[in-house]
Design an enzyme around this catalytic site. Sequence first.
Site, short mmCIF file in Angstrom:
data_model
loop_
_atom_site.label_atom_id
_atom_site.label_comp_id
_atom_site.label_asym_id
_atom_site.label_seq_id
_atom_site.Cartn_x
_atom_site.Cartn_y
_atom_site.Cartn_z
N HIS A 121 58.91 -1.08 -82.14
CA HIS A 121 57.67 -0.34 -82.38
C HIS A 121 57.32 0.39 -81.07
O HIS A 121 57.68 -0.07 -79.99
CB HIS A 121 56.59 -1.37 -82.73
CG HIS A 121 55.25 -0.82 -83.07
ND1 HIS A 121 54.34 -0.43 -82.12
CD2 HIS A 121 54.65 -0.61 -84.26
CE1 HIS A 121 53.23 -0.01 -82.71
NE2 HIS A 121 53.40 -0.11 -84.02
N ASP A 198 58.06 -9.48 -79.04
CA ASP A 198 56.96 -8.84 -79.75
C ASP A 198 56.88 -9.51 -81.13
O ASP A 198 57.67 -9.22 -82.02
CB ASP A 198 57.24 -7.33 -79.87
CG ASP A 198 56.26 -6.63 -80.80
OD1 ASP A 198 55.43 -7.30 -81.43
OD2 ASP A 198 56.35 -5.38 -80.90
N GLN A 201 54.94 -8.79 -86.06
CA GLN A 201 55.28 -8.87 -87.49
C GLN A 201 55.85 -10.23 -87.88
O GLN A 201 56.23 -10.43 -89.03
CB GLN A 201 56.28 -7.76 -87.87
CG GLN A 201 55.73 -6.37 -87.73
CD GLN A 201 54.54 -6.09 -88.65
OE1 GLN A 201 54.31 -6.82 -89.64
NE2 GLN A 201 53.78 -5.06 -88.35
N LYS A 224 46.91 -9.20 -87.92
CA LYS A 224 48.08 -9.22 -88.83
C LYS A 224 48.30 -10.62 -89.37
O LYS A 224 49.29 -10.88 -90.06
CB LYS A 224 49.32 -8.72 -88.10
CG LYS A 224 49.23 -7.23 -87.72
CD LYS A 224 50.52 -6.76 -87.13
CE LYS A 224 50.41 -5.43 -86.40
NZ LYS A 224 50.17 -4.28 -87.26
N CYS A 362 55.21 4.12 -86.58
CA CYS A 362 55.19 3.94 -85.11
C CYS A 362 56.52 3.39 -84.61
O CYS A 362 56.57 2.57 -83.67
CB CYS A 362 54.05 3.03 -84.65
SG CYS A 362 52.44 3.65 -85.09
N1 C6P Z 1 52.33 -2.23 -86.43
C1 C6P Z 1 52.35 -1.28 -88.65
O1 C6P Z 1 51.81 -0.75 -89.62
P1 C6P Z 1 48.61 -3.74 -82.59
O2 C6P Z 1 48.31 -2.35 -83.05
O3 C6P Z 1 48.44 -3.89 -81.10
O4 C6P Z 1 47.91 -4.81 -83.37
O5 C6P Z 1 50.16 -4.00 -82.90
C2 C6P Z 1 51.14 -3.13 -82.42
C3 C6P Z 1 52.48 -3.49 -82.95
C4 C6P Z 1 53.44 -3.97 -82.08
N2 C6P Z 1 54.63 -4.36 -82.52
C5 C6P Z 1 54.97 -4.32 -83.82
C6 C6P Z 1 56.31 -4.81 -84.25
C7 C6P Z 1 54.05 -3.84 -84.74
O6 C6P Z 1 54.38 -3.80 -86.03
C8 C6P Z 1 52.77 -3.39 -84.31
C9 C6P Z 1 51.79 -2.80 -85.27
C10 C6P Z 1 51.49 -1.72 -87.48
O7 C6P Z 1 53.55 -1.47 -88.62
C11 C6P Z 1 50.57 -0.63 -87.04
S1 C6P Z 1 51.40 0.73 -86.32
#
Ligand code: C6P
Length: 405
Positions: A121, A198, A201, A224, A362
């Site tokens: 991401h 990371d 997910q 999440k 993203c």
């Molecule tokens: N992905 C998706 O719809 P934040 O925004 O900080 O809570 O998470 C960022 C982030 C980082 N790593 C991974 C693997 C992610 O999937 C995400 C967030 C969302 O897929 C929003 S773009």
Amino acid sequence: MDISNIRAQFPILTKKIYGHDLVYFDNAATTQKPQQVIDELVKYYTEENSNIHRGVHFLSQYATEKYEKCRTKVASFINAPQPETVIFTRGTTESINLVAESFGQAFINEGDEVLISALEHHSNIVPWQMICERKHAVLKVIPIDKNGDINIEMLPELITSKTKIVAIAHVSNALGTVCPVKEIIKLAHEKNVPVLVDGAQAISHIKVDVTDLDCDFYCFSGHKMYAPMGIGVLYGKKSWLDAMPPYQGGGEMIQHVTFEKTTYNVLPFKFEAGTPNVGDAMGLFKAMEFMESVGYEDIAAHESRLLDYCAERFNDLGYVSIIGTSAHKAGAISFLLKGIHPYDTGILLDKFSVAVRTGHHCAEPVMQFYGIPGTVRASFAIYNTLEEIDYMIASLQKVYSMLSI
Ligand code: C6P
């Protein structure tokens, strides 16, 4: 497991959009919140609100105690060895930026290398690019294959004597691939290279045990995993966190300040400058309780049934291509209707009250790898049902018949 009982805990699921029952398949973007999380926020702001760690009065001490109890609960939730290795952040993005900036400041120098994967991401690409640019270091990438699996055989040659850190997703948000992080960590540690995972997910689908993984850093977002937006976690091994400089300066992260010199606070406060997000931490506590009440085993079993069923139904249609066909997937399935732009599919699905995400998610490099503008992504949570998948399939049939002329 009684799904109707679980669904009853999520008030938003009774909502109708354009006159249809909401089918919410955008859980990878954010999950919905159970009533106990919502109630906790109301309770906090109705009865308990106070700034923490700095007041001698009752409310301040009460809120401080609850906030620190949340930290202890997170530590046991992910099996972190000590509560002070759990740093509260705004979310995964801030957790990764914290490590890239602070670890990078201390340990990345000119000519060094940072290793990420082609599945990442943007939140696990851009912060590393920024520090590499500043320090004149090199960002290297582990390639993926057509299934969307990381090419782990290349790891021994990609980790060199110049590699300072490996940063890798536990689960890909764009494809749903579950990466073999434990194996990657073992390989990296054989060369004394630390690993950041990371977990944005993974945390709502897979039981995370940071001690067993032996990762050096693990990042995730509360929103999440059924908790409010604005609260997240960085777990770090104490030895690394102790050796890293503060990320931001301000109140709470200091021991003593004079105009000549400031000394810094101990962990975890060194990395929590300013007033923290107390209310949402309370919500995170309740979200962890909710997940424990269901149990990771049942969550994983139910969600993998949903994924398998969805893939089967897609295959039956004959005009759906699934993007990302790893044998190890969790949470999300990305797809395209033959000859149809993902935005068109997403916009029409919305008219049937099916919420999916469309676009590059993203993760633009993943789309570049497949040579596509984006995908449609259905991502599941514990409250989703096979009937909802049937409804999405019926809606997709209508969408396809409208757009494939
Ligand atoms: N992905 C998706 O719809 P934040 O925004 O900080 O809570 O998470 C960022 C982030 C980082 N790593 C991974 C693997 C992610 O999937 C995400 C967030 C969302 O897929 C929003 S773009």
